[in-house]
Every structure is written in C-alpha cells, then in structure tokens.
Enzyme design. Structure first.
Site, PDB file in Angstrom:
ATOM      1  N   GLY A  61       0.953  -1.103   0.081  1.00  0.00           N
ATOM      2  CA  GLY A  61       0.261   0.068   0.299  1.00  0.00           C
ATOM      3  C   GLY A  61       1.075   1.568  -0.039  1.00  0.00           C
ATOM      4  O   GLY A  61       0.654   2.285  -0.611  1.00  0.00           O
ATOM      5  N   CYS A  62       1.580   1.249   0.755  1.00  0.00           N
ATOM      6  CA  CYS A  62       3.553   2.074   0.597  1.00  0.00           C
ATOM      7  C   CYS A  62       3.393   3.241  -0.124  1.00  0.00           C
ATOM      8  O   CYS A  62       3.689   3.657  -0.732  1.00  0.00           O
ATOM      9  CB  CYS A  62       3.671   1.788   1.325  1.00  0.00           C
ATOM     10  SG  CYS A  62       2.414   1.987   3.830  1.00  0.00           S
TER      11      CYS A  62
END
Length: 179
Positions: A70-71
C-alpha cells in the site's frame, strides 16, 4: 487478597493506564495548530514545519512502512502526479517511523520527487496522534500557511492518493502557483 486477584487488579490498572496514555496522545482536529517537527528526509535535508509558517501550506502524508504494498502504491501515485500537485503553492511530504536510510532507498525505488520524512522514535507521529504499534497510521494532514490544520484525511486510499490530495487542495482553496 489472594495473589491471583492482586495480579489481576495490577494488570487491569496497567491496562487502564495504557489506555489513558493513548487518550493523552494527540487527538488533533481541524482548527488546531499543527505540531511542529524537525525531521530528516530521504533527500539528505532536514525539514522544520516552522520554516513554512507565513510562507506556504504544507501537506503531511503519514504512511505505515516503506516497501509495503500500500505504501509503495501511495508513494508512486504522488510521484507520478507531482506536476499536478506542484501547481498548488504547497510543500508536501510523506512521513513514516522508518529510519532515514530506509526511506531514502524507498524514495529511490519509487522515484519519489518529494521528501520522505523519517521519525524513527515516533515522537512526531505521537504528536500527530497517528502512532500505533510501532508505526504510523495512514493519515494525511493539510496545514495552512498559518500552521493550522484545515483537513485531516483518515481514509487515505493509496491508489488514488494523488488525485485525492489534488481534490482536497482545490476544495480547501489552496492558492495555485504563478505559472
């Protein structure tokens, strides 16, 4: 009092103290002055929020961990859309509790054209109320030119983070740069 009961009461007391410590952690809201920070960044510079007061709005996008899926998606979204974000008179950062060396490697891998701030002891993350279990929650803070929080996005979607940031900057009336 039995040892078992005494131990249970002591455990409950420690648990309640732990909850109150979490409650004492910053519960920032729109209209609050943004906590100042001085943090090292992936570009080798050190950034201080106070340096922007009276000059420029700031966006501080907290992320949990470098090199996680996600990052990575979020960082790439901001990097790929940096030209659109930079149309606004704003400085923007991503920030995590990762060490600066890890964020520098992450910035390089994701081609981030903006600084990734490092808060390895979590002190600033705590001041912003995003510190949990050793890392930061994915929250984005919009801070006006006077250092006041104008919006807090607590539901950041990594895949549309840049588009959402642009929409928020527009909705907040952040000035656009002169062309």
């Amino acid at each position: 009092m039995s040892n078992a009961l005494s131990l249970s009461l002591r455990s409950l007391f420690v648990f309640v103290l732990g909850l109150s410590a979490v409650a004492v952690q910053a519960e920032l809201k729109v209209g609050d002055r943004a906590p100042n920070f001085t943090l090292q960044a992936s570009d080798g510079e050190t950034y201080d929020l106070a340096d922007y007061r009276g000059k420029q709005a700031v966006v501080l996008a907290w992320f949990p961990r470098a090199f996680t899926s996600g990052c990575t998606v979020e960082c790439k979204s901001l990097a790929e859309n940096g030209d659109e974000i930079r149309k606004f008179d704003v400085t923007y950062f991503m920030a995590s509790t990762d060490p600066v060396e890890k964020n520098a490697e992450f910035a390089d891998e994701t081609k981030a054209d903006f600084p990734l701030l490092s808060d390895p002891d979590g002190e600033v993350a705590r001041a912003y109320g995003v510190f949990t279990r050793g890392f930061a929650r994915r929250y984005t803070f919009y801070i006006d030119v006077d250092g006041v929080i104008t919006h807090i996005d607590t539901a950041v979607k990594p895949s549309s983070s840049a588009e959402d940031m642009i929409a928020n900057l527009e909705n907040l009336g952040v000035a656009q740069r002169d062309s």
